[in-house]
Enzyme design. Structure first.
Site, PDB file in Angstrom:
ATOM      1  N   GLU A 120      -6.131 -35.045  -7.541  1.00 49.47           N
ATOM      2  CA  GLU A 120      -7.371 -35.640  -7.024  1.00 49.47           C
ATOM      3  C   GLU A 120      -8.580 -34.877  -7.537  1.00 49.47           C
ATOM      4  OE1 GLU A 120      -8.688 -38.118  -5.762  1.00 49.47           O
ATOM      5  OE2 GLU A 120      -7.825 -38.787  -3.883  1.00 49.47           O
ATOM      6  N   ASP A 121      -9.674 -35.586  -7.743  1.00 44.61           N
ATOM      7  CA  ASP A 121     -10.923 -34.909  -8.104  1.00 44.61           C
ATOM      8  C   ASP A 121     -11.530 -34.244  -6.873  1.00 44.61           C
ATOM      9  OD1 ASP A 121     -11.436 -37.358  -6.920  1.00 44.61           O
ATOM     10  OD2 ASP A 121     -12.622 -38.161  -8.567  1.00 44.61           O
ATOM     11  N   ASP A 124     -12.397 -35.712   0.718  1.00 46.29           N
ATOM     12  CA  ASP A 124     -13.425 -35.610   1.754  1.00 46.29           C
ATOM     13  C   ASP A 124     -12.763 -35.865   3.109  1.00 46.29           C
ATOM     14  OD1 ASP A 124     -15.814 -35.492   3.077  1.00 46.29           O
ATOM     15  OD2 ASP A 124     -16.617 -37.371   2.316  1.00 46.29           O
ATOM     16  N   PHE A 173     -23.204 -34.276  -1.062  1.00 47.21           N
ATOM     17  CA  PHE A 173     -22.770 -35.245  -2.061  1.00 47.21           C
ATOM     18  C   PHE A 173     -22.943 -34.598  -3.432  1.00 47.21           C
ATOM     19  CE2 PHE A 173     -22.708 -38.866  -4.822  1.00 47.21           C
ATOM     20  CZ  PHE A 173     -21.643 -39.576  -4.290  1.00 47.21           C
ATOM     21  N   ARG A 186     -21.026 -38.818 -14.252  1.00 43.31           N
ATOM     22  CA  ARG A 186     -19.619 -38.433 -14.381  1.00 43.31           C
ATOM     23  C   ARG A 186     -19.398 -37.391 -15.466  1.00 43.31           C
ATOM     24  NH1 ARG A 186     -15.966 -41.581 -11.703  1.00 43.31           N
ATOM     25  NH2 ARG A 186     -16.571 -43.752 -11.735  1.00 43.31           N
TER      26      ARG A 186
HETATM   27  P1  IMP Z   1     -11.886 -39.569   1.148  1.00 44.74           P
HETATM   28  O1  IMP Z   1     -10.969 -40.728   1.423  1.00 44.74           O
HETATM   29  O2  IMP Z   1     -13.023 -39.520   2.131  1.00 44.74           O
HETATM   30  O3  IMP Z   1     -11.189 -38.252   1.037  1.00 44.74           O
HETATM   31  O4  IMP Z   1     -12.606 -39.929  -0.207  1.00 44.74           O
HETATM   32  C1  IMP Z   1     -12.377 -39.299  -1.408  1.00 44.74           C
HETATM   33  C2  IMP Z   1     -13.078 -40.077  -2.500  1.00 44.74           C
HETATM   34  O5  IMP Z   1     -14.456 -40.325  -2.133  1.00 44.74           O
HETATM   35  C3  IMP Z   1     -13.144 -39.281  -3.783  1.00 44.74           C
HETATM   36  O6  IMP Z   1     -12.005 -39.459  -4.591  1.00 44.74           O
HETATM   37  C4  IMP Z   1     -14.434 -39.756  -4.409  1.00 44.74           C
HETATM   38  O7  IMP Z   1     -14.222 -40.952  -5.120  1.00 44.74           O
HETATM   39  C5  IMP Z   1     -15.312 -40.084  -3.223  1.00 44.74           C
HETATM   40  N1  IMP Z   1     -16.189 -38.947  -2.875  1.00 44.74           N
HETATM   41  C6  IMP Z   1     -16.123 -38.168  -1.771  1.00 44.74           C
HETATM   42  N2  IMP Z   1     -17.081 -37.232  -1.784  1.00 44.74           N
HETATM   43  C7  IMP Z   1     -17.770 -37.409  -2.939  1.00 44.74           C
HETATM   44  C8  IMP Z   1     -18.892 -36.719  -3.532  1.00 44.74           C
HETATM   45  O8  IMP Z   1     -19.463 -35.743  -3.003  1.00 44.74           O
HETATM   46  N3  IMP Z   1     -19.310 -37.189  -4.749  1.00 44.74           N
HETATM   47  C9  IMP Z   1     -18.714 -38.248  -5.379  1.00 44.74           C
HETATM   48  N4  IMP Z   1     -17.673 -38.912  -4.854  1.00 44.74           N
HETATM   49  C10 IMP Z   1     -17.193 -38.495  -3.643  1.00 44.74           C
END
Ligand code: IMP
Length: 204
Positions: A120-121, A124, A173, A186
């Site tokens: 995963e990148d 959150d 963010f 990106r």
């Molecule tokens: P989660 O389901 O809330 O864990 O969401 C994770 C996904 O939300 C990541 O793979 C990103 O695509 C997006 N995301 C969450 N935080 C950020 C951020 O700070 N910048 C850009 N994308 C984010």
């Protein structure tokens, strides 16, 4: 080099600088530099190479944010390993609406009996990942672990075991190194905060 070529190079590089300046306008504080990212990925790659020796792991990533991380990680792994991708529709992290995750592109490979590393990148809330882990577990892999480059623990809604982790981040963010805001930023080689003015502009 001919003078025509060198002057066209000069024009090209000033155009590039202008474009880079435009890109950087929305970018705030750099949180993780390019060399810190490179260093941490080579450590993660070495650790994975040790842990998975003889197991031919399959790295699985979600398009598109993970492309830079997974390709750099794969190149830092010194044992046989491959990568495969899925694509999903996600909620808009800015709107904080947690719609259902929908699979747009499935894996090409069969994962039954394989050693999987979900790459995963950023994590959150963990909702996207927990849905995808459930989906993969149902396909009976031999093992399934998670490797994330960035982790934002403050909003975590589900408990996820992170076997490999690059950096913990504050609740901001962020953009760069694969992470975007409305498709932009990106390709920044570092991770940075987005300026609040840009976030306040709202949807296009
Ligand atoms: P989660 O389901 O809330 O864990 O969401 C994770 C996904 O939300 C990541 O793979 C990103 O695509 C997006 N995301 C969450 N935080 C950020 C951020 O700070 N910048 C850009 N994308 C984010």
């Amino acid at each position: 080099m001919s003078s025509t070529t060198s002057s066209s190079h000069a024009v090209e590089s000033s155009t590039l600088e202008g474009a880079r300046g435009e890109l950087m306008q929305g970018v705030g504080r750099i949180l993780v530099t390019e060399s810190e990212i490179r260093q941490r990925i080579s450590e993660l790659g070495a650790q994975i190479s040790d842990d998975y020796a003889g197991l031919n792991p399959l790295l699985i990533g979600v398009l598109k944010g993970v492309i830079f991380f997974i390709s750099d990680l794969l190149r830092s792994i010194s044992i046989p390993a491959t990568a495969d991708f899925i694509a999903i529709s996600r909620y808009d992290p800015q709107q904080k609406t947690k719609g259902p995750v929908r699979l747009i592109k499935d894996l090409d490979e069969t994962v039954e009996g394989r050693h999987l590393i979900f790459v995963e990148d950023i994590i959150d809330t963990g909702l996207t990942l927990s849905y995808l882990l459930r989906l993969l577990k149902a396909r009976s892999p031999a093992s399934l672990e998670v490797c994330t480059l960035f982790n934002k623990p403050e909003h975590r809604l589900v408990d996820i075991r992170l076997r490999y982790k690059g950096f913990d981040l504050p609740d901001r963010f962020v953009v760069g190194y694969g992470l975007d805001y409305k498709g932009a930023y990106r390709h920044l080689p570092f991770l940075a905060e987005l300026r609040p003015e840009v976030l306040q502009l709202g949807p296009k």
